[in-house]
Design a protein around this motif. Structure first.
Motif, PDB file in Angstrom:
ATOM      1  N   PRO A 132      36.776  36.818  35.597  1.00 55.40           N
ATOM      2  CA  PRO A 132      37.634  36.643  34.429  1.00 55.40           C
ATOM      3  C   PRO A 132      38.991  37.318  34.604  1.00 55.40           C
ATOM      4  O   PRO A 132      40.003  36.823  34.111  1.00 55.40           O
ATOM      5  CB  PRO A 132      36.848  37.304  33.295  1.00 55.40           C
ATOM      6  N   ALA A 133      39.041  38.426  35.343  1.00 55.70           N
ATOM      7  CA  ALA A 133      40.283  39.168  35.569  1.00 55.70           C
ATOM      8  C   ALA A 133      41.045  38.677  36.790  1.00 55.70           C
ATOM      9  O   ALA A 133      42.092  39.213  37.127  1.00 55.70           O
ATOM     10  CB  ALA A 133      39.980  40.656  35.717  1.00 55.70           C
ATOM     11  N   GLY A 134      40.537  37.633  37.447  1.00 55.58           N
ATOM     12  CA  GLY A 134      41.187  37.101  38.647  1.00 55.58           C
ATOM     13  C   GLY A 134      42.395  36.245  38.319  1.00 55.58           C
ATOM     14  O   GLY A 134      42.742  36.035  37.151  1.00 55.58           O
ATOM     15  N   THR A 135      43.027  35.718  39.373  1.00 55.60           N
ATOM     16  CA  THR A 135      44.147  34.792  39.200  1.00 55.60           C
ATOM     17  C   THR A 135      44.378  34.038  40.497  1.00 55.60           C
ATOM     18  O   THR A 135      43.870  34.418  41.551  1.00 55.60           O
ATOM     19  CB  THR A 135      45.439  35.524  38.777  1.00 55.60           C
ATOM     20  N   CYS A 136      45.171  32.971  40.419  1.00 55.95           N
ATOM     21  CA  CYS A 136      45.605  32.233  41.611  1.00 55.95           C
ATOM     22  C   CYS A 136      46.956  31.576  41.302  1.00 55.95           C
ATOM     23  O   CYS A 136      47.433  31.619  40.176  1.00 55.95           O
ATOM     24  CB  CYS A 136      44.568  31.201  42.062  1.00 55.95           C
TER      25      CYS A 136
ATOM     26  N   LYS B 246      36.375  28.300  49.751  1.00 56.87           N
ATOM     27  CA  LYS B 246      37.181  29.350  50.382  1.00 56.87           C
ATOM     28  C   LYS B 246      38.538  28.851  50.878  1.00 56.87           C
ATOM     29  O   LYS B 246      39.553  29.488  50.602  1.00 56.87           O
ATOM     30  CB  LYS B 246      36.424  30.041  51.509  1.00 56.87           C
ATOM     31  N   PRO B 247      38.632  27.730  51.593  1.00 60.08           N
ATOM     32  CA  PRO B 247      39.965  27.275  52.032  1.00 60.08           C
ATOM     33  C   PRO B 247      40.922  27.052  50.856  1.00 60.08           C
ATOM     34  O   PRO B 247      42.093  27.413  50.928  1.00 60.08           O
ATOM     35  CB  PRO B 247      39.676  25.968  52.767  1.00 60.08           C
ATOM     36  N   GLN B 248      40.407  26.485  49.783  1.00 54.47           N
ATOM     37  CA  GLN B 248      41.245  26.242  48.611  1.00 54.47           C
ATOM     38  C   GLN B 248      41.626  27.561  47.936  1.00 54.47           C
ATOM     39  O   GLN B 248      42.763  27.754  47.533  1.00 54.47           O
ATOM     40  CB  GLN B 248      40.515  25.337  47.631  1.00 54.47           C
ATOM     41  N   ARG B 249      40.682  28.491  47.819  1.00 56.68           N
ATOM     42  CA  ARG B 249      40.970  29.801  47.236  1.00 56.68           C
ATOM     43  C   ARG B 249      42.038  30.519  48.056  1.00 56.68           C
ATOM     44  O   ARG B 249      42.949  31.129  47.503  1.00 56.68           O
ATOM     45  CB  ARG B 249      39.707  30.662  47.179  1.00 56.68           C
ATOM     46  N   ASP B 250      41.905  30.457  49.368  1.00 56.26           N
ATOM     47  CA  ASP B 250      42.893  31.098  50.239  1.00 56.26           C
ATOM     48  C   ASP B 250      44.267  30.455  50.075  1.00 56.26           C
ATOM     49  O   ASP B 250      45.272  31.147  49.981  1.00 56.26           O
ATOM     50  CB  ASP B 250      42.449  31.027  51.704  1.00 56.26           C
ATOM     51  N   ALA B 251      44.309  29.121  50.044  1.00 58.85           N
ATOM     52  CA  ALA B 251      45.581  28.409  49.920  1.00 58.85           C
ATOM     53  C   ALA B 251      46.280  28.729  48.597  1.00 58.85           C
ATOM     54  O   ALA B 251      47.507  28.804  48.549  1.00 58.85           O
ATOM     55  CB  ALA B 251      45.358  26.904  50.044  1.00 58.85           C
ATOM     56  N   LEU B 252      45.489  28.923  47.535  1.00 58.74           N
ATOM     57  CA  LEU B 252      46.058  29.213  46.217  1.00 58.74           C
ATOM     58  C   LEU B 252      46.117  30.707  45.923  1.00 58.74           C
ATOM     59  O   LEU B 252      46.415  31.114  44.803  1.00 58.74           O
ATOM     60  CB  LEU B 252      45.264  28.483  45.132  1.00 58.74           C
ATOM     61  N   LYS B 253      45.827  31.520  46.952  1.00 60.20           N
ATOM     62  CA  LYS B 253      45.938  32.987  46.875  1.00 60.20           C
ATOM     63  C   LYS B 253      45.127  33.582  45.721  1.00 60.20           C
ATOM     64  O   LYS B 253      45.594  34.441  44.991  1.00 60.20           O
ATOM     65  CB  LYS B 253      47.407  33.401  46.788  1.00 60.20           C
ATOM     66  N   TYR B 254      43.881  33.125  45.583  1.00 60.88           N
ATOM     67  CA  TYR B 254      42.991  33.678  44.563  1.00 60.88           C
ATOM     68  C   TYR B 254      42.674  35.139  44.865  1.00 60.88           C
ATOM     69  O   TYR B 254      42.411  35.509  46.000  1.00 60.88           O
ATOM     70  CB  TYR B 254      41.674  32.883  44.488  1.00 60.88           C
ATOM     71  N   VAL B 255      42.716  35.975  43.832  1.00 60.62           N
ATOM     72  CA  VAL B 255      42.297  37.376  43.904  1.00 60.62           C
ATOM     73  C   VAL B 255      41.428  37.684  42.686  1.00 60.62           C
ATOM     74  O   VAL B 255      41.569  37.064  41.635  1.00 60.62           O
ATOM     75  CB  VAL B 255      43.495  38.356  43.966  1.00 60.62           C
ATOM     76  N   ASP B 256      40.513  38.652  42.836  1.00 57.02           N
ATOM     77  CA  ASP B 256      39.600  39.010  41.746  1.00 57.02           C
ATOM     78  C   ASP B 256      40.258  39.827  40.639  1.00 57.02           C
ATOM     79  O   ASP B 256      39.722  39.898  39.538  1.00 57.02           O
ATOM     80  CB  ASP B 256      38.411  39.811  42.293  1.00 57.02           C
ATOM     81  N   ASN B 257      41.403  40.457  40.929  1.00 56.31           N
ATOM     82  CA  ASN B 257      42.082  41.294  39.932  1.00 56.31           C
ATOM     83  C   ASN B 257      43.559  40.936  39.876  1.00 56.31           C
ATOM     84  O   ASN B 257      44.317  41.270  40.779  1.00 56.31           O
ATOM     85  CB  ASN B 257      41.912  42.781  40.272  1.00 56.31           C
ATOM     86  N   ALA B 258      43.959  40.278  38.796  1.00 56.93           N
ATOM     87  CA  ALA B 258      45.343  39.843  38.627  1.00 56.93           C
ATOM     88  C   ALA B 258      46.282  41.024  38.439  1.00 56.93           C
ATOM     89  O   ALA B 258      46.005  41.922  37.650  1.00 56.93           O
ATOM     90  CB  ALA B 258      45.458  38.917  37.427  1.00 56.93           C
ATOM     91  N   ALA B 259      47.387  41.024  39.155  1.00 62.04           N
ATOM     92  CA  ALA B 259      48.420  42.046  38.960  1.00 62.04           C
ATOM     93  C   ALA B 259      49.122  41.820  37.624  1.00 62.04           C
ATOM     94  O   ALA B 259      49.465  42.765  36.920  1.00 62.04           O
ATOM     95  CB  ALA B 259      49.420  42.014  40.109  1.00 62.04           C
ATOM     96  N   ASP B 260      49.330  40.558  37.257  1.00 68.86           N
ATOM     97  CA  ASP B 260      49.960  40.191  35.989  1.00 68.86           C
ATOM     98  C   ASP B 260      48.846  39.843  35.003  1.00 68.86           C
ATOM     99  O   ASP B 260      48.225  38.783  35.102  1.00 68.86           O
ATOM    100  CB  ASP B 260      50.888  38.995  36.202  1.00 68.86           C
ATOM    101  N   GLN B 261      48.558  40.732  34.068  1.00 71.83           N
ATOM    102  CA  GLN B 261      47.456  40.540  33.123  1.00 71.83           C
ATOM    103  C   GLN B 261      47.621  39.303  32.245  1.00 71.83           C
ATOM    104  O   GLN B 261      46.641  38.790  31.701  1.00 71.83           O
ATOM    105  CB  GLN B 261      47.282  41.802  32.262  1.00 71.83           C
ATOM    106  N   ALA B 262      48.814  38.773  32.122  1.00 74.17           N
ATOM    107  CA  ALA B 262      49.050  37.557  31.339  1.00 74.17           C
ATOM    108  C   ALA B 262      48.595  36.311  32.093  1.00 74.17           C
ATOM    109  O   ALA B 262      48.496  35.232  31.508  1.00 74.17           O
ATOM    110  CB  ALA B 262      50.522  37.443  30.978  1.00 74.17           C
ATOM    111  N   LYS B 263      48.321  36.453  33.397  1.00 76.38           N
ATOM    112  CA  LYS B 263      47.918  35.307  34.216  1.00 76.38           C
ATOM    113  C   LYS B 263      46.494  35.448  34.742  1.00 76.38           C
ATOM    114  O   LYS B 263      46.169  35.005  35.825  1.00 76.38           O
ATOM    115  CB  LYS B 263      48.908  35.124  35.369  1.00 76.38           C
TER     116      LYS B 263
END
Length: 75
Positions: free
Chosen positions: A64-68, A20-37
């Protein structure tokens, strides 16, 4: 991961909470706004059934649709 009882989707999360701390620091989200990323286009992503895992997040589950912020396009 990826499907709950009755076929309802579930979040792809780290069940231990250890990343969780690493996910938060790298701003992980379950649904990427930019589908290329999306995670499934990232070199750090390892496909699985439903959810995949991420090498950066200690091989814990990611969507799979997430990003960071550490997205690195597969070559």
């Amino acid at each position: 991961c990826g499907k709950g009882g009755g076929g309802a989707p579930t979040a792809c999360t780290d069940p231990t909470g250890g990343s969780k701390p690493q996910r938060d620091a790298l701003k992980y989200v379950d649904n990427a706004a930019d589908q290329a990323k999306r995670c499934d286009a990232c070199a750090q992503y390892v496909a699985g059934e439903g959810c995949g895992t991420c090498k950066i997040f200690n091989n814990t589950a990611v969507a799979p649709a997430g990003t960071c912020d550490s997205f690195a396009k597969k070559v």
